[in-house]
Design a protein around this motif. Structure first.
Motif, PDB file in Angstrom:
ATOM      1  N   ALA A   1       0.506  -0.885  -0.107  1.00  0.00           N
ATOM      2  CA  ALA A   1       0.273  -0.141  -0.305  1.00  0.00           C
ATOM      3  C   ALA A   1       0.890   0.792   0.109  1.00  0.00           C
ATOM      4  CB  ALA A   1      -0.887   0.128   1.277  1.00  0.00           C
ATOM      5  N   GLU A   2       1.138   2.453  -0.818  1.00  0.00           N
ATOM      6  CA  GLU A   2       1.549   3.266  -0.848  1.00  0.00           C
ATOM      7  C   GLU A   2       1.028   4.400  -1.549  1.00  0.00           C
ATOM      8  OE1 GLU A   2       4.570   2.544  -4.410  1.00  0.00           O
ATOM      9  OE2 GLU A   2       2.749   3.944  -5.115  1.00  0.00           O
TER      10      GLU A   2
ATOM     11  N   LEU B   1      -1.974   5.933   5.521  1.00  0.00           N
ATOM     12  CA  LEU B   1      -1.492   4.373   5.409  1.00  0.00           C
ATOM     13  C   LEU B   1      -2.142   3.588   6.947  1.00  0.00           C
ATOM     14  CD1 LEU B   1       1.857   4.514   3.785  1.00  0.00           C
ATOM     15  CD2 LEU B   1      -0.436   3.592   2.628  1.00  0.00           C
ATOM     16  N   ALA B   2      -1.745   4.443   7.706  1.00  0.00           N
ATOM     17  CA  ALA B   2      -2.062   4.103   8.752  1.00  0.00           C
ATOM     18  C   ALA B   2      -3.441   3.968   9.315  1.00  0.00           C
ATOM     19  CB  ALA B   2      -1.459   4.049   9.684  1.00  0.00           C
ATOM     20  N   ASN B   3      -4.242   4.651   8.187  1.00  0.00           N
ATOM     21  CA  ASN B   3      -5.836   4.801   8.923  1.00  0.00           C
ATOM     22  C   ASN B   3      -6.233   3.821   7.741  1.00  0.00           C
ATOM     23  OD1 ASN B   3      -6.441   6.744  10.580  1.00  0.00           O
ATOM     24  ND2 ASN B   3      -5.773   8.529   9.102  1.00  0.00           N
ATOM     25  N   TYR B   4      -5.841   2.746   7.086  1.00  0.00           N
ATOM     26  CA  TYR B   4      -6.249   2.501   5.702  1.00  0.00           C
ATOM     27  C   TYR B   4      -6.094   1.076   6.016  1.00  0.00           C
ATOM     28  CZ  TYR B   4      -5.354  -0.815   2.437  1.00  0.00           C
ATOM     29  OH  TYR B   4      -6.211  -2.890   1.947  1.00  0.00           O
ATOM     30  N   ILE B   5      -5.064   0.467   7.078  1.00  0.00           N
ATOM     31  CA  ILE B   5      -4.598  -0.530   8.123  1.00  0.00           C
ATOM     32  C   ILE B   5      -5.759  -0.658   8.750  1.00  0.00           C
ATOM     33  CG2 ILE B   5      -2.878  -0.780   6.612  1.00  0.00           C
ATOM     34  CD1 ILE B   5      -1.010  -0.151   9.377  1.00  0.00           C
ATOM     35  N   GLY B   6      -5.670   0.065   9.795  1.00  0.00           N
ATOM     36  CA  GLY B   6      -6.073   0.104  11.461  1.00  0.00           C
ATOM     37  C   GLY B   6      -5.397   0.942  12.133  1.00  0.00           C
ATOM     38  N   ALA B   7      -4.391   1.112  12.148  1.00  0.00           N
ATOM     39  CA  ALA B   7      -3.368   1.658  12.854  1.00  0.00           C
ATOM     40  C   ALA B   7      -3.234   2.447  14.212  1.00  0.00           C
ATOM     41  CB  ALA B   7      -2.110   1.193  12.881  1.00  0.00           C
TER      42      ALA B   7
ATOM     43  N   GLU C   1      -8.851   7.584  -1.911  1.00  0.00           N
ATOM     44  CA  GLU C   1      -8.253   7.492  -3.190  1.00  0.00           C
ATOM     45  C   GLU C   1      -7.178   8.034  -3.274  1.00  0.00           C
ATOM     46  OE1 GLU C   1      -9.949  11.504  -4.798  1.00  0.00           O
ATOM     47  OE2 GLU C   1     -10.500   9.954  -5.504  1.00  0.00           O
ATOM     48  N   ARG C   2      -5.814   8.247  -2.505  1.00  0.00           N
ATOM     49  CA  ARG C   2      -4.343   8.576  -2.279  1.00  0.00           C
ATOM     50  C   ARG C   2      -3.733   7.223  -1.934  1.00  0.00           C
ATOM     51  NH1 ARG C   2      -4.413  13.224   1.764  1.00  0.00           N
ATOM     52  NH2 ARG C   2      -6.052  11.916   3.250  1.00  0.00           N
ATOM     53  N   VAL C   3      -4.216   6.647  -1.404  1.00  0.00           N
ATOM     54  CA  VAL C   3      -3.876   5.114  -1.439  1.00  0.00           C
ATOM     55  C   VAL C   3      -3.895   4.169  -2.177  1.00  0.00           C
ATOM     56  CG1 VAL C   3      -3.284   3.244   0.400  1.00  0.00           C
ATOM     57  CG2 VAL C   3      -3.988   5.024   1.505  1.00  0.00           C
ATOM     58  N   VAL C   4      -2.731   3.887  -3.016  1.00  0.00           N
ATOM     59  CA  VAL C   4      -3.133   2.787  -3.952  1.00  0.00           C
ATOM     60  C   VAL C   4      -2.269   1.522  -3.927  1.00  0.00           C
ATOM     61  CG1 VAL C   4      -1.932   2.540  -6.400  1.00  0.00           C
ATOM     62  CG2 VAL C   4      -2.058   4.710  -5.962  1.00  0.00           C
ATOM     63  N   ILE C   5      -3.016   0.637  -3.823  1.00  0.00           N
ATOM     64  CA  ILE C   5      -2.715  -0.957  -3.751  1.00  0.00           C
ATOM     65  C   ILE C   5      -1.467  -1.501  -5.148  1.00  0.00           C
ATOM     66  CG2 ILE C   5      -3.487  -3.341  -2.729  1.00  0.00           C
ATOM     67  CD1 ILE C   5      -3.820  -0.686  -0.326  1.00  0.00           C
ATOM     68  N   LYS C   6      -0.633  -1.765  -5.232  1.00  0.00           N
ATOM     69  CA  LYS C   6      -0.505  -2.500  -6.233  1.00  0.00           C
ATOM     70  C   LYS C   6       0.381  -3.902  -5.553  1.00  0.00           C
ATOM     71  CE  LYS C   6       3.676   0.456  -6.054  1.00  0.00           C
ATOM     72  NZ  LYS C   6       5.076   1.359  -7.267  1.00  0.00           N
ATOM     73  N   GLU C   7       1.472  -4.793  -6.502  1.00  0.00           N
ATOM     74  CA  GLU C   7       2.665  -5.632  -6.501  1.00  0.00           C
ATOM     75  C   GLU C   7       3.419  -5.621  -6.793  1.00  0.00           C
ATOM     76  OE1 GLU C   7       2.979 -10.364  -7.955  1.00  0.00           O
ATOM     77  OE2 GLU C   7       0.589  -9.269  -7.980  1.00  0.00           O
ATOM     78  N   GLU C   8       4.372  -5.950  -6.460  1.00  0.00           N
ATOM     79  CA  GLU C   8       6.081  -5.174  -6.527  1.00  0.00           C
ATOM     80  C   GLU C   8       6.729  -7.014  -7.110  1.00  0.00           C
ATOM     81  OE1 GLU C   8       8.591  -3.155  -4.227  1.00  0.00           O
ATOM     82  OE2 GLU C   8       7.631  -1.269  -5.480  1.00  0.00           O
ATOM     83  N   GLY C   9       6.939  -6.676  -8.210  1.00  0.00           N
ATOM     84  CA  GLY C   9       7.920  -7.624  -8.634  1.00  0.00           C
ATOM     85  C   GLY C   9       8.913  -8.049  -8.034  1.00  0.00           C
ATOM     86  N   GLU C  10       9.644  -9.862  -8.574  1.00  0.00           N
ATOM     87  CA  GLU C  10      10.570 -10.092  -7.262  1.00  0.00           C
ATOM     88  C   GLU C  10      11.265  -8.706  -8.012  1.00  0.00           C
ATOM     89  OE1 GLU C  10      12.015 -14.034  -8.036  1.00  0.00           O
ATOM     90  OE2 GLU C  10      13.644 -13.098  -9.386  1.00  0.00           O
ATOM     91  N   ARG C  11      12.302  -8.105  -6.735  1.00  0.00           N
ATOM     92  CA  ARG C  11      13.651  -7.732  -6.915  1.00  0.00           C
ATOM     93  C   ARG C  11      14.737  -7.857  -6.724  1.00  0.00           C
ATOM     94  NH1 ARG C  11       9.431  -6.889  -3.860  1.00  0.00           N
ATOM     95  NH2 ARG C  11       9.404  -6.105  -1.924  1.00  0.00           N
ATOM     96  N   LYS C  12      15.986  -7.216  -6.707  1.00  0.00           N
ATOM     97  CA  LYS C  12      17.877  -7.742  -5.817  1.00  0.00           C
ATOM     98  C   LYS C  12      18.071  -6.333  -5.928  1.00  0.00           C
ATOM     99  CE  LYS C  12      20.549  -9.663  -8.559  1.00  0.00           C
ATOM    100  NZ  LYS C  12      21.516 -11.085  -8.966  1.00  0.00           N
ATOM    101  N   TYR C  13      18.126  -6.205  -4.020  1.00  0.00           N
ATOM    102  CA  TYR C  13      19.164  -4.908  -3.625  1.00  0.00           C
ATOM    103  C   TYR C  13      20.267  -5.728  -3.471  1.00  0.00           C
ATOM    104  CZ  TYR C  13      14.122  -3.444  -4.208  1.00  0.00           C
ATOM    105  OH  TYR C  13      12.886  -2.872  -4.479  1.00  0.00           O
TER     106      TYR C  13
END
Length: 210
Positions: free
Chosen positions: A35-36, A55-61, A138-150
């Motif tokens: 979530a971003e 973001l904390a409001n989105y998850i209920g923290a 609507e400011r919170v976007v849910i998306k998937e990040e693929g495999e990555r290397k750091y």
């Protein structure tokens, strides 16, 4: 008391350590759902962590979860934040990964506006975007990040702008010396809440590599 002394009690992202040296680790992370929120810090009184409450409001923290299922989502670590420059007037791209970095708000030289993207990595039980509850904000976007290397370096203390800059420069030099190709901007990850004693905090700088 544990969190004050730096104990990490929440879920952290699974990863594989591909290489470990005295200077850094090379890690591979599998796909994850995040979530971003991306925002202009000048609209948040210059607060580089201004997206945290959203973001904390989105998850209920901080109270009732602000999502379509009224579902509480467990907090994870780290909180990831990244600053980036956008051409003034252009739509903000919602694709950058995140960790924490100081930045200057407002319009920079060359007509660029500094923006900040903050991410929460959702718990591993959410395998797809469709599995996560839909944000009401609507400011919170849910998306998937693929495999990555750091390439990753860990450090304690306060992750100030100067400290992060030094860590990034040192990590980049070490990676390039060992033949790794840097393919993106750095990220800063913070694993502890603000009330953790500074010398007990865990921070990491990430640089994406091929």
């Amino acid at each position: 008391m544990g969190m004050i002394l730096g104990k990490i009690t929440v879920e952290t992202p699974k990863h594989e350590v591909l290489q470990s040296t005295n200077e850094y680790e090379i890690r591979k992370y599998p796909s994850s759902v995040i979530a971003e929120v991306t925002y202009d810090p000048t609209q948040m009184n210059g607060n580089k962590d201004g997206g945290f409450t959203i973001l904390a409001n989105y998850i209920g923290a901080l109270g009732n979860p602000q999502n379509n299922k009224a579902e509480s989502v467990a907090m994870t670590a780290p909180v990831v934040t990244q600053s980036k420059a956008e051409d003034v007037g252009e739509k903000i791209a919602m694709t950058a990964p995140v960790v924490t970095k100081e930045q200057r708000g407002g319009v920079a030289e060359g007509g660029e506006k500094k923006m900040i993207t903050m991410q929460f990595i959702l718990p591993d039980k959410y395998k797809r975007v469709e599995d996560a509850p839909k944000p009401l904000d609507e400011r919170v976007v849910i998306k998937e990040e693929g495999e990555r290397k750091y390439g990753v370096v860990k450090f304690s203390g306060v992750a100030s702008d100067g400290v992060v800059k030094d860590k990034v420069e040192g990590l980049r030099i070490a990676l390039e010396k060992d033949g790794y190709k840097v393919i993106g901007e750095h990220l800063l990850a913070r694993y502890n809440p603000p009330w953790t004693l500074p010398f007990c905090r865990t921070n990491e700088v990430f640089i994406p590599v091929e």
